[in-house]
Each structure stands twice: as structure tokens, then as C-alpha cells.
Write a protein that holds these residues in place. Structure first.
Motif, PDB file in Angstrom:
ATOM      1  N   GLU A 146       0.839  -1.210   0.000  1.00 28.67           N
ATOM      2  CA  GLU A 146       0.000   0.000   0.000  1.00 28.67           C
ATOM      3  C   GLU A 146       0.878   1.266   0.000  1.00 28.67           C
ATOM      4  O   GLU A 146       0.627   2.222  -0.723  1.00 28.67           O
ATOM      5  CB  GLU A 146      -0.775  -0.006   1.322  1.00 28.67           C
ATOM      6  CG  GLU A 146      -2.239   0.268   1.249  1.00 28.67           C
ATOM      7  CD  GLU A 146      -2.843   0.137   2.640  1.00 28.67           C
ATOM      8  OE1 GLU A 146      -2.171  -0.367   3.588  1.00 28.67           O
ATOM      9  OE2 GLU A 146      -4.001   0.549   2.789  1.00 28.67           O
ATOM     10  N   ALA A 191       1.415   4.178  -2.927  1.00 28.18           N
ATOM     11  CA  ALA A 191       1.130   5.592  -2.658  1.00 28.18           C
ATOM     12  C   ALA A 191       2.359   6.447  -2.976  1.00 28.18           C
ATOM     13  O   ALA A 191       2.255   7.508  -3.595  1.00 28.18           O
ATOM     14  CB  ALA A 191       0.711   5.779  -1.197  1.00 28.18           C
ATOM     15  N   ARG A 213      -6.900   6.143   1.765  1.00 34.72           N
ATOM     16  CA  ARG A 213      -7.387   4.877   1.211  1.00 34.72           C
ATOM     17  C   ARG A 213      -7.924   3.976   2.313  1.00 34.72           C
ATOM     18  O   ARG A 213      -8.994   3.394   2.187  1.00 34.72           O
ATOM     19  CB  ARG A 213      -6.263   4.159   0.467  1.00 34.72           C
ATOM     20  CG  ARG A 213      -5.840   4.889  -0.769  1.00 34.72           C
ATOM     21  CD  ARG A 213      -5.690   3.987  -1.985  1.00 34.72           C
ATOM     22  NE  ARG A 213      -5.534   4.870  -3.146  1.00 34.72           N
ATOM     23  CZ  ARG A 213      -4.390   5.482  -3.463  1.00 34.72           C
ATOM     24  NH1 ARG A 213      -3.297   5.276  -2.750  1.00 34.72           N
ATOM     25  NH2 ARG A 213      -4.348   6.284  -4.508  1.00 34.72           N
ATOM     26  N   GLN A 214      -7.146   3.865   3.418  1.00 35.92           N
ATOM     27  CA  GLN A 214      -7.571   2.982   4.513  1.00 35.92           C
ATOM     28  C   GLN A 214      -8.914   3.418   5.091  1.00 35.92           C
ATOM     29  O   GLN A 214      -9.712   2.594   5.523  1.00 35.92           O
ATOM     30  CB  GLN A 214      -6.518   2.989   5.631  1.00 35.92           C
ATOM     31  CG  GLN A 214      -5.264   2.200   5.285  1.00 35.92           C
ATOM     32  CD  GLN A 214      -4.138   2.437   6.291  1.00 35.92           C
ATOM     33  OE1 GLN A 214      -4.166   3.406   7.042  1.00 35.92           O
ATOM     34  NE2 GLN A 214      -3.138   1.572   6.286  1.00 35.92           N
TER      35      GLN A 214
END
Lengths: 205, 205
Positions: B100, B104, B137-138
Motif C-alpha cells: 500500500e 502511494a 485509502r484505509q
């Protein structure tokens, strides 16, 4: 679900969940026996909101309690409930008893009137902006807010407010407001410092 | 001037000035006798810069020392000196060893390339922005940075950089960069929360 599952699904430790229950930040589950309670999606959503306020917004627990009371008070209009969350995100600013302060605060009030913005007469953001203006004057930084007003207005009305589910559950709206406000703020801050680095490289080459 | 006058004119207490002298944050005055030294305008300007970094920028003393070493190292180009001050204003972000995170960070690098921005490959702002993207995003916050990029670019190139005296003394440029960066950031943040309050009032009325 039982408290153990609520803990694993929310990522919040059981002692912390019990603390939130005692402090009234999380509503009680349905008691199914003397030692057992059942929790549901509303508890998961509430824990997610508390984490967002605490970890992303850095909002102190006492302020989170105020926000949750506002969320739970269904008689409070949505707008006022969001205002409570909103005000908790800013610093607490003490007005200073100086002529300089009064002039800055008057300038803020005039600006808001001219813009036709709907801001509560006692909104803490008025004093927050006044304090920044006072520091700018004291330190000789040129004070021209218009470009910042325009940028803030555009980003908020055209991007950020569209991400808030005004017609969903009250806690989902608060969560979206806090997350959006804080995370877009952080992103913008990093981008601004990047633009400064790049532009100073351009001007000095 | 004597240390007592330097203190009253700068608003910095004598013990604090002595501490800055010991730590090398402030350059020594001209020793006129065993117990007396003379200070001048360069000391006043330096104290003003330290206060700006400390009180307005909330920059820790250890980082202020790095900035001052960069200001004093005349062989360092202006742009790199400003970069040192710049980087000290942001948070320190630890990259996370996740897929992740790598995605990013790659997105940040691509964005910078596409914009043609001149950002050092190891600038900490790259990781800072990557971390914000990961959190967005999370937490399910929509990630569309374009409007923020445009606003940052416009404010920096058309307003903020014009307030920096690139051709003056090196410490005056650092001071203007720090004060502008922090104070305009604070003003923008308050204006953004005001715009949010006003717009949510509009949408909910």
C-alpha cells in the motif's frame, strides 16, 4: 457479536472498548446474560468514528465526548451537530485585550459579512483567524487574504462537501467531515511545501 | 550594544540569549573586555529568526541548529539553505514496509514528474504526502488531489514566493519563508473550516 469480535473487527483493544463504554463514548450493547452483551454495526461505526477523531483529528477525549453527545442528541439539527465536531478540530484561542486584537477581529467580522458566509457569531474560527492576523502584522508578513479565501471556498464547495453524506446516519456525516477536513488539510500542507521548494528552485536557478 | 539592550530590543531574556550563545545558535559578540561583549544588528536579526522558528513554526531547537548551520555556511547555495528550513517545518514520517505504501509513494513520484515540479528525490514531503494517501485509502476518503495541487501552486507562485527577499541577507530569506509558510497555512486552515461551516449551513437549510 460479542465484545471479542467487536474488538477484532474494529481493531480497538477490549480494555479500550470497556473504557469507552464506561465513559459513555460508546453506547451499551444488548445485555444477553449477567456477563455477556451483544454488539452490532452501530457499535462498529461508532468505534470507527472515535478512532478517526482520536488518531487522525487528534481531538482530545473530552471533546470527543461533546461531539458524541451532539451526535446522540437527535433534537439537535444536523448543521449544529456538525458545527460541534467542526469547532473541536480547531485550536482554542484566547482573545487578547489589545487594540490590535480588536481591529483584527473587526476585520474578520467584516470579511465574513462581505463574503455572505453563514458563520455563527460565536464561532471560534473568528478568533482563530484574528489571532493569525495579529501575528502577521506584528511580524511584518503582508496580509492579503483574498487569494486564500477564494481557494478555501472553491475547495470546500466543489470538492470536500460533496464527500459528506448529509442524508445518511448522523455519525457517518461527522466521521466524513472530520476525516475529510483533517486529511485534505494534511495533503494540502505537504503540496504547498512542495510547490514552495519547486518555485524557489525555479527562481534561484 | 550590550547584552542588556540586545535583550530588551529583541524581547529575549538574557539567560536565554546566553543559552543560544553556548549552543551556537547565536554568533558571539565582539569581546570588548573580559566581561563585556558588543552586539549589533546581525544579532538582533538572528534572535528574531530564532523566535520565528521556535514560536511561530514550532521548530525544535535541534532543527533550528541545523537551519542556522545552513544559513551560516555561505558555500551552500540559497536554494539548499531554504530547503533545510523548509524540511524542518514538516513532520518526520517513517515509510511503512507495505505494498500500500509503495503504491502511494509511486503515485506521489509520478504526480511530481507530471507536474514538472523540482523536488529533491529525498525530500521528506514525498513520504509525508504518501502517508496521507495511505490513510485516505484505509479510511475510505476519496483521493483526488488535482484541485489541491492547483490551489497550492497558485497560492505559492502568485502570492507567497513574492514575499521572500531572495536577494537580501540569507537569514532574512529564511525568516520570511518560515513566517509566510506557517502563518498563511494557519490562516488558510481557519478559512477552510469557516467555508465548511457556511457551506454546510447552506446545504442543510
Amino acid at each position: 457479536m460479542r465484545i471479542s469480535e467487536l474488538s477484532s473487527r474494529s481493531g480497538v483493544a477490549i480494555p479500550t472498548i470497556k473504557y469507552y463504554l464506561r465513559e459513555g463514548l460508546l453506547h451499551q450493547g444488548e445485555q444477553t446474560s449477567a456477563t455477556r452483551a451483544e454488539y452490532d454495526g452501530s457499535h462498529l461505526r461508532r468505534l470507527r468514528m472515535i478512532r478517526a477523531l482520536l488518531e487522525v483529528g487528534k481531538v482530545p477525549v473530552a471533546s470527543i465526548k461533546k461531539i458524541i453527545d451532539a451526535v446522540d442528541d437527535e433534537s439537535l439539527p444536523m448543521h449544529e451537530m456538525l458545527g460541534t465536531a467542526h469547532y473541536a478540530l480547531g485550536p482554542t484561542v484566547e482573545p487578547e485585550p489589545t487594540e490590535e486584537w480588536r481591529a483584527a477581529r473587526a476585520q474578520v467580522d467584516t470579511l465574513i459579512d462581505e463574503l455572505g458566509w453563514h458563520i455563527h457569531p460565536e464561532a471560534p474560527t473568528r478568533d482563530e483567524l484574528a489571532q493569525t492576523l495579529v501575528r502577521m502584522r506584528q511580524l511584518g508578513v503582508p496580509v492579503d487574504l483574498r487569494p486564500y479565501v477564494e481557494a478555501a471556498n472553491e475547495l470546500v464547495t466543489e470538492v470536500e462537501m460533496d464527500t459528506i453524506p448529509f442524508d445518511g446516519p448522523r455519525d457517518a456525516a461527522v466521521e466524513a467531515l472530520v476525516l475529510g477536513s483533517v486529511l485534505y488539510g494534511k495533503a494540502f500542507d505537504a503540496l504547498r511545501r512542495m510547490a514552495q521548494e519547486s518555485e524557489s528552485a525555479e527562481r534561484l536557478k
